[in-house]
Design a protein around this motif. Structure first.
Motif, short mmCIF file in Angstrom:
data_model
loop_
_atom_site.label_atom_id
_atom_site.label_comp_id
_atom_site.label_asym_id
_atom_site.label_seq_id
_atom_site.Cartn_x
_atom_site.Cartn_y
_atom_site.Cartn_z
N GLN A 138 55.21 40.27 158.89
CA GLN A 138 56.63 40.33 158.42
C GLN A 138 57.14 38.94 157.98
O GLN A 138 56.76 38.13 158.49
CB GLN A 138 57.33 40.74 159.69
CG GLN A 138 57.13 42.16 159.94
CD GLN A 138 57.83 42.55 161.25
OE1 GLN A 138 58.34 41.75 162.13
NE2 GLN A 138 58.11 43.87 161.35
N THR A 139 57.96 38.91 156.77
CA THR A 139 58.46 37.63 156.51
C THR A 139 59.66 37.56 156.89
O THR A 139 60.71 38.60 157.18
CB THR A 139 58.77 37.92 154.84
OG1 THR A 139 57.37 38.19 154.32
CG2 THR A 139 59.15 36.49 154.16
N PRO A 140 59.87 36.36 157.55
CA PRO A 140 61.44 36.08 158.26
C PRO A 140 62.41 36.19 157.09
O PRO A 140 62.28 36.05 156.05
CB PRO A 140 61.20 34.85 158.93
CG PRO A 140 60.00 34.18 158.13
CD PRO A 140 59.08 35.39 157.59
N ALA A 141 63.48 36.65 157.70
CA ALA A 141 64.61 36.68 156.95
C ALA A 141 64.95 35.44 156.54
O ALA A 141 65.16 34.44 157.14
CB ALA A 141 65.85 37.42 157.55
N SER A 142 65.71 35.37 155.24
CA SER A 142 66.17 34.06 154.60
C SER A 142 67.67 33.93 155.34
O SER A 142 68.36 34.74 155.76
CB SER A 142 66.42 34.52 152.93
OG SER A 142 67.51 35.06 152.80
N PRO A 143 68.25 32.59 155.34
CA PRO A 143 69.50 32.49 155.72
C PRO A 143 70.47 33.30 155.14
O PRO A 143 71.30 33.69 156.02
CB PRO A 143 69.61 30.92 155.54
CG PRO A 143 68.22 30.46 155.41
CD PRO A 143 67.36 31.50 154.74
N GLU A 144 70.35 33.42 154.01
CA GLU A 144 71.27 34.51 153.24
C GLU A 144 71.38 35.98 153.73
O GLU A 144 72.18 36.59 154.36
CB GLU A 144 71.14 34.45 151.71
CG GLU A 144 71.41 33.16 150.93
CD GLU A 144 70.17 32.05 151.32
OE1 GLU A 144 69.10 32.53 151.52
OE2 GLU A 144 70.44 30.88 150.96
N GLN A 145 69.91 36.36 154.04
CA GLN A 145 69.60 37.69 154.45
C GLN A 145 70.22 37.71 155.88
O GLN A 145 70.96 38.82 156.24
CB GLN A 145 68.21 38.23 154.54
CG GLN A 145 67.83 38.38 153.30
CD GLN A 145 66.23 38.57 153.09
OE1 GLN A 145 65.56 37.81 153.89
NE2 GLN A 145 65.91 39.56 152.30
N GLN A 146 69.85 36.68 156.79
CA GLN A 146 70.60 36.87 158.13
C GLN A 146 72.01 36.93 158.18
O GLN A 146 72.87 37.66 158.82
CB GLN A 146 69.81 35.51 158.75
CG GLN A 146 70.59 35.62 160.20
CD GLN A 146 69.55 36.88 161.09
OE1 GLN A 146 68.37 36.97 160.91
NE2 GLN A 146 70.35 37.70 161.82
N ALA A 147 72.60 36.22 157.43
CA ALA A 147 74.10 35.93 157.38
C ALA A 147 74.54 37.39 156.87
O ALA A 147 75.70 37.68 157.56
CB ALA A 147 74.67 35.04 156.13
N PRO A 177 69.03 45.38 150.12
CA PRO A 177 68.62 46.47 150.55
C PRO A 177 67.86 46.69 152.00
O PRO A 177 68.10 47.49 152.51
CB PRO A 177 67.65 47.32 149.46
CG PRO A 177 68.10 46.47 148.25
CD PRO A 177 68.41 45.15 148.45
N ALA A 178 66.94 45.57 151.96
CA ALA A 178 66.39 45.29 153.58
C ALA A 178 67.23 45.22 154.26
O ALA A 178 67.15 45.49 155.61
CB ALA A 178 65.35 44.14 153.13
N VAL A 179 68.30 44.18 154.14
CA VAL A 179 69.53 43.96 155.17
C VAL A 179 70.29 45.41 155.38
O VAL A 179 70.22 45.42 156.76
CB VAL A 179 70.21 43.06 154.49
CG1 VAL A 179 71.54 42.76 155.75
CG2 VAL A 179 69.46 41.70 154.38
N LEU A 180 70.37 46.05 154.64
CA LEU A 180 71.18 47.17 154.75
C LEU A 180 70.42 48.23 155.51
O LEU A 180 70.86 48.99 156.53
CB LEU A 180 71.43 48.09 153.47
CG LEU A 180 72.43 49.08 153.39
CD1 LEU A 180 73.69 48.69 154.01
CD2 LEU A 180 72.58 49.86 152.02
#
Length: 135
Positions: free
Chosen positions: A19-28, A84-87
């Motif tokens: 698993q690739t960790p979420a980027s700061p933008e994705q986490q936000a 889309p992954a964030v959603l």
């Protein structure tokens, strides 16, 4: 979230991928979406709780899908489309939140919780795709 954790016992499980960790933008984005969805959930608690008592799966699908879709559209209109992954991850967590509330309220008993989660997640994806097609 590792979806293999939700697999039925006895079913073959895929090998876990790295698993690739979420980027700061994705986490936000995740934090914003889930936080706002939880806020809406609290503001409309009486309404959707009554709906959950009548038909838990349908109410959870409608509440979760409509809420996340509305928030994603607002974000897109503001020039910040949601990854889309964030959603997907926000949707999974929201379904778990709703299931927890439904379980605590006695609407979904412990022995039905796993099937409730599976039904709501599958139907939510279908409903979201249907809404996209209708647009």
């Amino acid at each position: 979230m590792n979806l293999n954790d939700m697999a039925q016992p006895g079913e073959p499980q895929e090998q876990p991928s790295k698993q690739t960790p979420a980027s700061p933008e994705q986490q936000a984005q995740f934090d914003m979406l889930l936080g706002r969805a939880r806020q809406i959930m609290g503001e409309t608690a009486e309404e959707w709780m009554e709906a959950l008592k009548l038909d838990p799966v349908t109410a959870a699908v409608q509440f979760g899908t409509q809420t996340l879709r509305h928030l994603a559209q607002q974000s897109e209109q503001a020039g910040q489309p949601v990854d889309p992954a964030v959603l997907i991850h926000a949707g999974i967590q929201l379904v778990k939140d709703v299931a927890g509330v439904a379980n605590e309220a006695g609407v979904v008993p412990d022995d039905k919780l796993e099937s409730f989660l599976q039904d709501v997640m599958q139907q939510s994806i279908g409903e979201y795709l249907r809404m996209d097609a209708d647009e």
